[in-house]
Design an enzyme around this catalytic site. Structure first.
Site, PDB file in Angstrom:
ATOM      1  N   GLU A 210      -3.502  -5.685  -7.594  1.00 23.12           N
ATOM      2  CA  GLU A 210      -2.790  -4.682  -7.267  1.00 23.12           C
ATOM      3  C   GLU A 210      -3.668  -4.162  -6.219  1.00 23.12           C
ATOM      4  OE1 GLU A 210       0.351  -4.853  -7.559  1.00 23.12           O
ATOM      5  OE2 GLU A 210       0.403  -6.004  -9.287  1.00 23.12           O
ATOM      6  N   CYS A 244      -1.656   3.736  -2.499  1.00 16.39           N
ATOM      7  CA  CYS A 244      -1.683   2.282  -2.000  1.00 16.39           C
ATOM      8  C   CYS A 244      -0.431   2.060  -1.377  1.00 16.39           C
ATOM      9  CB  CYS A 244      -1.894   1.514  -3.183  1.00 16.39           C
ATOM     10  SG  CYS A 244      -0.661   1.340  -4.451  1.00 16.39           S
TER      11      CYS A 244
END
Length: 469
Positions: A210, A244
């Site tokens: 991720e 993110c």
């Protein structure tokens, strides 16, 4: 770490199959571990960051950790059912059967980042435990107080053969990634993700990455600019942009640039009328990141950018070491500026103009594929074109970030923004082995199908049938 892994794997193999009741019990204990210590986690997070909004931590790291666990508890029995599959004609008529069973993989390694150091431990664990696995977690060295709290309390809720935490710097992270896990999930920067993949390769450990990237916001030609301004400002300033999925840069029709910039300034000022002593606004995590962000702003300014600092109370940020950074809206940005080359991960928002939706799409497509993409607009054809002509990990329409909070959507990146996905059913399946099972008919299928020598007419007919003849 090797001893912990060995003990977990031995315990896992001795216990197989992992009953649903045991998995549910682990999920309940995981939720209790966070709920029982919510205040201490919020204190630890604030200490690690210098200051972190308590309410934000409750939403993102406490509620955001317990919610996916509850979702897994609610759906686990449905996810874990064997799945019937059809068998080719005429085997089904002859009594053959096929199905898929979802088995736990064993021991899963979780490497967590510093920006949401509770949520990005617990959210993967929801899928890991639902699937029946054990877990080892490597916490971030940038959030040592939070990491120490996990290590202090985990033994009250879990045996070390079920869940264990380890902490340390890059050398520990490297050694952790090199362990022969049954699956490894890493959340963090793309550059480090490459090292994790290399480290896991020798053991052929399956890896979920991720990562991040420059997640764009495309403002459509008929977007509601007030909505754009408020939602982008909220998403960019949450956790001081250290997300993110934070909107990384803005693509706006040339004629609307000024209106959008004014709107974002107004929205940010309304949410954060002051910054330095405002408990709602989070600090940049450490000196290194704070200096990096300021250097990138200066780099852009030196190369011709216009920098609008949103400082509604006119506070003096130079007289404090709080690492609180106001929102910087940066216009006239060019590709040679570091801001447009690297993921920003802070409260800086570059704005680029475009003319025609295909120009905006081209701007996205000449960069690495992002983790998130955000489109605002009412024109269905334009929206469809953006969805069809861009590739990103996920999309939120008419807002930013929110697709990550939908437990029934897979969360993951593509290419440089990641590989694999988790959350909900997709997390259960990521951390499970889908085992194919075929039960043969009582009849001599090999003979009927012409597979058994001596070969003859039955064989020729079987081949013709395979070839569609």
């Amino acid at each position: 770490m090797k001893d912990i892994l060995s003990a977990q794997r031995d315990s896992f193999m001795a216990a197989l199959p992992e009953p649903i009741s045991v998995r549910k019990d682990r999920l309940k204990r995981a939720a209790a571990m966070i709920r029982d210590h919510a205040d201490r986690f919020c204190d630890a997070l604030s200490e690690d960051f210098g200051h972190r909004s308590r309410e934000q931590s409750m939403i993102t790291d406490i509620g955001g950790s317990i919610s996916p666990i509850h979702h897994a508890l609610k759906n686990l029995e449905k996810w874990a059912r064997p799945e019937k599959r059809p068998v080719q004609f005429p085997l089904g008529l002859l009594g053959a059967k096929a199905w898929v069973e979802y088995q736990p993989k064993g021991v899963v390694g979780v490497i967590a980042p510093w920006n949401f150091p509770v949520n990005l431990v617990m959210s993967p664990l929801a899928g890991v435990f639902a699937a029946g696995n054990r877990a080892m977690v490597k916490t971030s060295e940038y959030t040592p107080v939070t990491a120490a709290l996990f290590e202090e309390i985990v033994g009250r809720y879990f045996d070390p053969t079920e869940l264990a935490f380890v902490s340390g710097g890059p050398d520990v992270g490297q050694a952790f990634a090199e362990l022969p896990f049954d699956h490894l999930i890493f959340t963090g920067a793309t550059g480090i993700g490459r090292h994790i993949l290399h480290a896991a390769a020798d053991n052929l450990t399956p890896v979920t990455l991720e990562l991040g990237g420059k997640s764009p916001v495309i403002v459509g030609k008929d977007a509601d600019l007030k909505q754009v301004s408020e939602r982008v400002a909220l998403g960019k300033m949450l956790n001081a942009g250290q997300i993110c999925l934070a909107p990384d840069y803005l693509l706006v029709p040339s004629a609307q640039e000024s209106a959008v910039v004014d709107g974002i300034r107004t929205a940010a000022s309304a949410m954060y009328p002051t910054l330095l002593s405002n408990p709602d606004y989070t600090s940049v995590v450490n000196d290194r990141h704070y200096e990096r962000l300021n250097q990138w702003v200066e780099d852009a300014r030196a190369k011709g950018a216009t920098v609008d600092v949103v400082n509604p109370a006119g506070e003096d940020f130079g007289s404090t070491n709080s690492r609180k950074m106001p929102l910087h809206i940066v216009r006239d940005v060019t590709d040679d500026m570091t801001l447009m080359q690297e993921e920003i991960f802070g409260p800086i928002l570059p704005v680029r103009r475009y003319d025609g939706i295909d120009a905006a799409i081209g701007e996205v497509n000449r960069r690495d594929r992002p983790l998130g993409l955000y489109y605002f607009g009412k024109d269905e054809a334009e929206r469809r074109r953006v969805l069809d002509r861009t590739i990103s990990g996920g999309v939120t329409i008419d807002d930013v970030i929110f697709h990550v909070s939908m437990e029934d959507l897979p969360f993951g990146g593509v290419g440089p923004s990641g590989m694999g996905s988790y959350h909900g059913l997709d997390g259960f399946r990521t951390f499970s082995h889908a085992k194919a099972v075929y039960q043969q008919s009582k009849l001599d299928v090999a003979k009927i199908a012409g597979l058994k020598p001596p070969y003859g007419d039955a064989t020729r007919k079987a081949v013709a049938r395979q070839m569609g003849g």
